[in-house]
Motif scaffolding. Structure first.
Motif, short mmCIF file in Angstrom:
data_model
loop_
_atom_site.label_atom_id
_atom_site.label_comp_id
_atom_site.label_asym_id
_atom_site.label_seq_id
_atom_site.Cartn_x
_atom_site.Cartn_y
_atom_site.Cartn_z
N ALA A 178 0.83 -1.20 0.00
CA ALA A 178 0.00 0.00 0.00
C ALA A 178 0.86 1.25 0.00
CB ALA A 178 -0.91 -0.01 1.22
N GLY A 179 1.98 1.18 0.70
CA GLY A 179 2.84 2.36 0.80
C GLY A 179 3.28 2.84 -0.56
N THR A 180 3.78 1.91 -1.35
CA THR A 180 4.24 2.31 -2.67
C THR A 180 3.08 2.70 -3.55
OG1 THR A 180 5.80 0.53 -2.31
CG2 THR A 180 5.90 1.65 -4.42
N LEU A 181 1.97 2.01 -3.35
CA LEU A 181 0.80 2.39 -4.15
C LEU A 181 0.38 3.82 -3.86
CD1 LEU A 181 -1.49 0.64 -5.92
CD2 LEU A 181 -2.83 1.77 -4.16
N ILE A 182 0.37 4.14 -2.57
CA ILE A 182 -0.05 5.50 -2.20
C ILE A 182 0.94 6.52 -2.75
CG2 ILE A 182 -0.22 7.05 -0.22
CD1 ILE A 182 -1.60 4.74 1.25
N SER A 183 2.23 6.23 -2.61
CA SER A 183 3.18 7.26 -2.99
C SER A 183 3.44 7.28 -4.49
CB SER A 183 4.49 7.08 -2.23
OG SER A 183 4.97 5.79 -2.42
N ALA A 184 3.29 6.15 -5.16
CA ALA A 184 3.62 6.12 -6.59
C ALA A 184 2.38 6.21 -7.47
CB ALA A 184 4.41 4.85 -6.91
N ALA A 224 2.74 5.78 5.01
CA ALA A 224 2.49 4.57 4.22
C ALA A 224 3.80 4.00 3.69
CB ALA A 224 1.54 4.89 3.07
N GLU A 225 4.69 4.90 3.28
CA GLU A 225 5.98 4.41 2.79
C GLU A 225 6.82 3.84 3.92
OE1 GLU A 225 8.04 7.23 0.15
OE2 GLU A 225 6.04 8.00 -0.25
N ALA A 226 6.75 4.50 5.07
CA ALA A 226 7.46 3.96 6.23
C ALA A 226 6.94 2.56 6.53
CB ALA A 226 7.26 4.86 7.44
#
Lengths: 578, 196
Positions: free
Chosen positions: A92-98, A115-117
């Motif tokens: 999810a982190g990468t999805l949110i940030s990317a 989210a990335e953390a």
């Protein structure tokens, strides 16, 4: 009317009367403040779980995998279940940030940092399992194609387990770089605000000398976009590769072409659930309610609803194909009648209820916008997604092609202990992160403040101009502030002052240059101010001080008698002149 | 410049770590999981047996599959008896000519074995002038055409099997078939020497 057009239908993403400085202060507050008792309690619990997990890991590696509940039929169970679960959470982190960056979703800005953390920390947890589930983990470096003395014995590139190595390590490194790049302006902000030298040193190291020039920002944006473009296929491919561990096998229930997209959807589903779990708590304890708003929760719930829907469709597809294939073996496998009524019926129904039934309540707007219910649902989804991985792995393995090999699996305390340990480790990292890192990308939030901040939306909607509205008296009216404080300074005895200046030499503002007196040990900003008022500006003057002058100075200032002499200001000033 | 110093320090440490190997002892091992055998290796030392050796003698009088006991005793009588009666059993079809004599291949193998085990004393021609005799390490090696000895197929085999006087037994080095191959080759050497 402002020139900017923002649809009035959009909800504000930053609530409250926030200025740029408010954003800075709010984001920096948890970092600059001290940890409270609750933080220490939770941190201690997480640390104990982590240490217990380390104990279990050491026990496993030193004693052997046999301390786990695995048997000859079920060779993968909690280890790979937890691996896939943690990797999924990380997505999810990468999805949110990317992905959300590519789709220009502004609401990602308040949640992407955490989210990335979460991605980084959960991929670290996931990365433990491929190592510790090995029989001989000290030979794990053999998975890398390194030239060696075995006639350059190579790895076989046909195994998805090797692809996992590349996928996970690439994923972790790219995520880390992406995360860190985004952190540079925020670390620079903390560096510039730091008061204590230690903090200043640390954050200057972490921020890599970020100065925020236009050129830097331009490249920063380009890099973010490129990394987002790279990270998006990475998100899809990493969990696809993880799904290949199963999909490329011949195990009935594993061999399925639906796995790659279905695993990715499940990963985003579980990852968003974990983000929700963490952020609903974090917005409260870190006082970030104005940045992580009800709207953010709703948006995330909508993503959960979407991906949960995809996962549910995948369940139905699996169920249908198991029947439609006419294969007898499929009858006993995942999501078929055998799974639903067999010995693992409870795990199957836990999955259906947690992933299929409960998230559907989010169709109701009231529940979707309810913090408490979102929190409960997010936890249920995390449990459900754990069961999904467990069901896929264990149910399908426990009843394979040969009935004589059918077996049950039950975990030992070590299986469970390691899982708890990774949860503990995750929270240890996350809690430390929440106290030392800017948990909201303040630089990014500041870019949407005027377009999506509640205050500015209100001003714009009511037809007012935004000119000058960003001014904050704490940052914009410095001159006024210093005048106020300096006016209440000491009254100087003119005779003594004349005496002192006569022996030290007069400062001529037209010819002489003032030195930074603060460089002298014992002179702070206040003392420098006082000295300046007396008429002492240069090292030259200070260096001429002897006992008589020290006494005069003490008499004038009335502060810290003998201090100047003890610190030997004159000697220090002499050194500074050289 | 300081970077090079740092690199130098790291490389130096690595070199020091590597130089810890002592050439007179076996090197360090990383995780020797299956380096030491769990089972018994042929020539290893072991505490399992009283003499500390893994290789134990078979029980007297047992006959292993594929082996036929040699019936002539290691005595002068046995020697004489073998000299008269013992013939190459030549049980191998591959090496049998139409007239039941040995083939070229058979002799070539005999020659190879002879040059390895025998020629060092007896000489490649069987004339008793091997390299050790040349260098005077040992003396008194007779030639195969020594009339006083009048060696036969049976006596040659018997001597290889048991040894005679200064010569030791070669039963350990050569199996039964090889002994017969050498024997046949020795007989050709004898014939060569006599026909000269």
């Amino acid at each position: 009317m402002a020139s900017h057009y923002e649809a009035p239908i959009r909800e504000p993403l930053v609530t409250g009367e926030k200025s740029y400085h408010d954003v800075t202060v709010d984001v920096a507050a948890p970092v600059e403040g001290r940890a409270n008792k609750q933080w220490w309690i939770v941190f201690s619990i997480a640390l104990v779980a982590f240490l217990w997990g380390i104990g279990c890991i050491i026990y496993t590696i030193s004693t052997g995998i046999g301390v786990w509940g695995l048997n000859k039929t079920v060779g993968w169970a909690w280890d790979i279940t937890n691996f896939v679960w943690w990797v999924g959470i990380g997505h999810a982190g990468t999805l949110i940030s990317a992905v959300l960056l590519l789709f220009r979703q502004k609401w990602r800005m308040a949640v992407n940092r955490s989210a990335e953390a979460m991605t980084i920390f959960s991929v670290v947890q996931a990365g433990l399992f491929p190592i510790i589930h090995m029989g001989r983990p000290w030979l794990a470096y053999w998975v890398l194609p390194i030239p060696n003395q075995f006639g350059s014995l190579w790895v076989n590139f046909n195994s998805p387990l090797l692809w996992d190595v590349f996928a996970i390590s690439t994923y972790l490194s790219v995520s880390l770089v992406f995360w860190w790049t985004g952190l540079l302006p925020d670390f620079a902000m903390l560096r510039d605000r730091a008061v204590k030298p230690f903090q200043k040193k640390i954050y200057s190291l972490l921020s890599f000398g970020w100065t925020g020039r236009a050129k830097d920002w331009q490249r920063f944006e380009e890099v973010s976009l490129v990394l987002a473009g790279l990270a998006t296929p990475l998100v899809l491919s990493v969990h696809t590769i993880v799904s290949f561990d199963f999909a490329t096998s011949v195990i009935p229930g594993w061999h399925s072409t639906i796995y790659p997209p279905y695993f990715v959807a499940g990963a985003i589903f579980s990852g968003f659930a974990m983000v929700l779990t963490l952020l609903i708590i974090m917005r409260k304890v870190s006082n970030l309610e104005d940045y992580i708003t009800r709207a953010h929760i709703e948006y995330m719930n909508k993503v959960i609803l979407l991906t949960g829907g995809i996962v549910s469709v995948a369940y139905i597809t699996e169920f249908f194909i198991a029947w439609y294939s006419g294969s007898n073996y499929e009858d006993y496998t995942y999501l078929s009648i055998g799974a639903a009524t067999g010995p693992y019926w409870w795990a199957f129904w836990a999955l259906i209820i947690c992933n299929f039934v409960v998230p559907q309540t989010l169709w109701i707007k009231k529940l979707r916008r309810n913090f408490m219910w979102s929190f409960i649902v997010s936890i249920i989804i995390n449990i459900g997604m754990w069961f999904e991985r467990f069901d896929i792995i264990v149910i399908n393995l426990s009843k394979g092609h040969l009935p004589s090999s059918w077996s049950m699996f039950s975990p030992t305390f070590v299986d469970i202990g390691i899982f708890l340990g990774t949860i503990g480790f995750f929270f240890v990292l996350f809690l430390l992160y929440a106290r030392t890192f800017p948990v909201i990308a303040q630089a990014e939030v500041k870019t949407i403040l005027k377009s999506s901040g509640e205050r500015y939306k209100r001003l714009r909607d009511s037809g007012n101009s935004l000119v000058g509205t960003a001014a904050d008296h704490r940052t914009s009216d410095i001159a006024e502030v210093t005048k106020e404080t300096s006016s209440e300074k000491l009254v100087i005895d003119a005779e003594k002052q004349e005496h002192l200046i006569a022996s030290l030499g007069r400062f001529n503002p037209e010819e002489d240059k003032a030195d930074d007196l603060k460089k002298i040990d014992g002179i702070g900003p206040v003392m420098e101010n006082t000295l300046n008022q007396i008429g002492i500006y240069t090292y030259e003057q200070v260096s001429r001080m002897s006992e008589k002058e020290y006494n005069l100075l003490d008499a004038i200032t009335g502060k810290f008698p003998g201090r100047a002499q003890r610190d030997d200001w004159a000697g220090q000033a002499k050194n500074l002149i050289k | 410049m300081r970077v090079f110093v740092k690199i130098g320090i790291v490389l130096g440490m690595a070199a020091m770590a590597v130089s810890c190997q002592n050439k007179s002892t076996p090197n360090y091992q990383y995780m020797p999981n299956m380096y030491e055998p769990v089972g018994y290796e042929t020539y290893q030392e072991t505490d399992a047996f009283r003499n500390g050796k893994e290789g134990q003698l078979p029980v007297e009088g047992t006959v292993a599959r594929g082996h036929i006991p040699y019936d002539y005793p290691n005595t002068l009588e046995g020697y004489s008896e073998a000299k008269v009666n013992l013939r190459n059993p030549l049980p191998f079809d591959a090496y049998r000519n139409a007239d039941s004599t040995v083939t070229e291949d058979y002799l070539r193998k005999g020659e190879d074995l002879f040059n390895i085990y025998c020629a060092v004393c007896h000489g490649e021609k069987g004339n008793g002038k091997g390299i050790l005799v040349d260098r005077e390490k040992i003396l008194g090696v007779p030639s195969y055409d020594d009339a006083g000895r009048a060696i036969t197929e049976g006596s040659v085999y018997h001597v290889i099997r048991y040894g005679l006087n200064s010569m030791g037994s070669y039963a350990n080095q050569l199996n039964e078939e090889e002994r017969w191959q050498v024997t046949e080759y020795v007989m050709t050497l004898k014939a060569d020497l006599e026909s000269k």
